[in-house]
Design a protein around this motif. Structure first.
Motif, PDB file in Angstrom:
ATOM      1  N   UNK A  19       4.525   1.112  -3.478  1.00 35.06           N
ATOM      2  CA  UNK A  19       4.406   1.178  -2.025  1.00 35.06           C
ATOM      3  C   UNK A  19       2.957   1.080  -1.569  1.00 35.06           C
ATOM      4  N   UNK A  20       2.014   1.636  -2.338  1.00 37.06           N
ATOM      5  CA  UNK A  20       0.608   1.514  -1.952  1.00 37.06           C
ATOM      6  C   UNK A  20       0.155   0.073  -1.925  1.00 37.06           C
ATOM      7  N   UNK A  21       0.508  -0.675  -2.955  1.00 38.27           N
ATOM      8  CA  UNK A  21       0.179  -2.101  -3.000  1.00 38.27           C
ATOM      9  C   UNK A  21       0.854  -2.840  -1.859  1.00 38.27           C
ATOM     10  N   UNK A  22       2.126  -2.546  -1.616  1.00 30.37           N
ATOM     11  CA  UNK A  22       2.863  -3.217  -0.540  1.00 30.37           C
ATOM     12  C   UNK A  22       2.238  -2.931   0.825  1.00 30.37           C
ATOM     13  N   UNK A  23       1.828  -1.689   1.061  1.00 32.43           N
ATOM     14  CA  UNK A  23       1.202  -1.339   2.336  1.00 32.43           C
ATOM     15  C   UNK A  23      -0.105  -2.100   2.499  1.00 32.43           C
ATOM     16  N   UNK A  24      -0.923  -2.103   1.457  1.00 39.31           N
ATOM     17  CA  UNK A  24      -2.196  -2.807   1.538  1.00 39.31           C
ATOM     18  C   UNK A  24      -2.030  -4.291   1.782  1.00 39.31           C
ATOM     19  N   UNK A  25      -1.110  -4.932   1.071  1.00 39.73           N
ATOM     20  CA  UNK A  25      -0.877  -6.376   1.255  1.00 39.73           C
ATOM     21  C   UNK A  25      -0.333  -6.664   2.648  1.00 39.73           C
ATOM     22  N   UNK A  26       0.538  -5.794   3.133  1.00 37.57           N
ATOM     23  CA  UNK A  26       1.071  -5.976   4.492  1.00 37.57           C
ATOM     24  C   UNK A  26      -0.049  -5.851   5.522  1.00 37.57           C
ATOM     25  N   UNK A  27      -0.923  -4.893   5.346  1.00 36.29           N
ATOM     26  CA  UNK A  27      -2.047  -4.730   6.264  1.00 36.29           C
ATOM     27  C   UNK A  27      -2.933  -5.979   6.266  1.00 36.29           C
ATOM     28  N   UNK A  28      -3.160  -6.552   5.077  1.00 40.85           N
ATOM     29  CA  UNK A  28      -3.943  -7.794   5.003  1.00 40.85           C
ATOM     30  C   UNK A  28      -3.277  -8.896   5.811  1.00 40.85           C
ATOM     31  N   UNK A  29      -1.959  -9.026   5.659  1.00 37.66           N
ATOM     32  CA  UNK A  29      -1.214 -10.049   6.399  1.00 37.66           C
ATOM     33  C   UNK A  29      -1.330  -9.853   7.904  1.00 37.66           C
ATOM     34  N   UNK A  30      -1.502  -8.595   8.313  1.00 37.33           N
ATOM     35  CA  UNK A  30      -1.597  -8.281   9.738  1.00 37.33           C
ATOM     36  C   UNK A  30      -3.033  -8.356  10.260  1.00 37.33           C
ATOM     37  N   UNK A  31      -3.947  -8.829   9.442  1.00 37.65           N
ATOM     38  CA  UNK A  31      -5.311  -9.071   9.897  1.00 37.65           C
ATOM     39  C   UNK A  31      -6.284  -7.941   9.680  1.00 37.65           C
TER      40      UNK A  31
END
Length: 266
Positions: A19-31
């Motif tokens: 989940x930590x990796x997923x949150x970080x990658x999602x945040x990157x996608x959101x700018x």
């Protein structure tokens, strides 16, 4: 009301797995700019080495957040790279079994140190940096989101220490929310269950019966992707949640409403 985190800088712990990796990658996608933090340097490099570094919106940092010097170095890297810190996501978690009648069992202090005290120490120092970097009056300074699980409200003998540490993290969330509210820093938590975390994946990858038990005890009838958890975290980190603090948002497909705690996979 905006749920955007575009242009904000986030530190995400536990950033090499699940989940930590997923949150970080999602945040990157959101700018957002994201610093992925984990003790597992090899996994950080494997997952993010080709997209982190100078000229990118991502950085990786390996270290033990139970050490004050490690936290100081993390903050230095973050500010040097992005000049600010707006969001902290405490997603680093550890799970070990408790042997209640074993006099050598140290699972409770270990879990408390890893799952609660490390988050407290990092939150305290990041909050001080947020205050220093945003001296303007009436301007929101930042958001902290702690990642808990429904184990905080359930009882399973083998997960005694894990449950206690998550319950402590949720109370830390409420207490820090009150303490930091005058400084315009919001603190919330997301409690998850039936989400494909790293630990759940390891438990069910070769155990179809366990998967069926988790799905069967989840009213929505499925296991959620980590991205669905990441979107809830984004909401709490965004200005759209600007009047929300001290809350624990449950993302579990309804599982905690009826789970008899007969299953140790969260």
């Amino acid at each position: 009301m905006s749920f955007s985190i575009d242009g904000k800088t986030a530190i995400v712990t536990g950033g090499a797995h699940g989940v930590g990796l997923a949150i970080g990658l999602h945040f990157l996608e959101q700018g957002a700019n994201v610093v992925f933090v984990d003790r597992d340097e090899e996994a950080l490099n494997e997952e993010l080495g080709d997209r982190a570094g100078e000229g990118s919106s991502a950085r990786i940092f390996a270290g033990d957040l139970r050490e004050k010097l490690t936290i100081a170095n993390l903050l230095s890297l973050t500010i040097d790279a992005f000049d600010d810190v707006d969001i902290l996501v405490n997603a680093s978690r550890q799970i070990i079994k408790t042997e209640l009648f074993d006099p050598e069992d140290d699972s409770v202090p270990v879990m408390m140190e890893q799952n609660m005290l490390a988050s407290l120490q990092l939150s305290r120092i990041v909050a001080k940096k947020m205050i220093k970097l945003t001296p303007e009056e009436e301007v929101p300074r930042g958001a902290i989101v702690n990642i808990s699980t429904i184990a905080a409200r359930m009882a399973h003998p083998e997960l005694l220490a894990y449950s206690v540490s998550n319950a402590a993290l949720e109370q830390l969330t409420r207490s820090m929310a009150v303490a930091l509210a005058p400084e315009r820093i919001r603190v919330n938590a997301v409690s998850f269950g039936s989400v494909m975390s790293h630990s759940l994946h390891e438990k069910i990858k070769d155990d179809d019966e366990m998967r069926e038990r988790v799905v069967g005890r989840t009213p929505l009838g499925r296991i959620a992707s980590p991205r669905e958890l990441a979107e809830a975290v984004q909401f709490l980190a965004s200005d759209g949640a600007g009047f929300i603090t001290g809350q624990v948002l449950t993302v579990d497909g309804g599982r905690s409403l009826l789970d008899p705690a007969a299953c140790s996979a969260f």
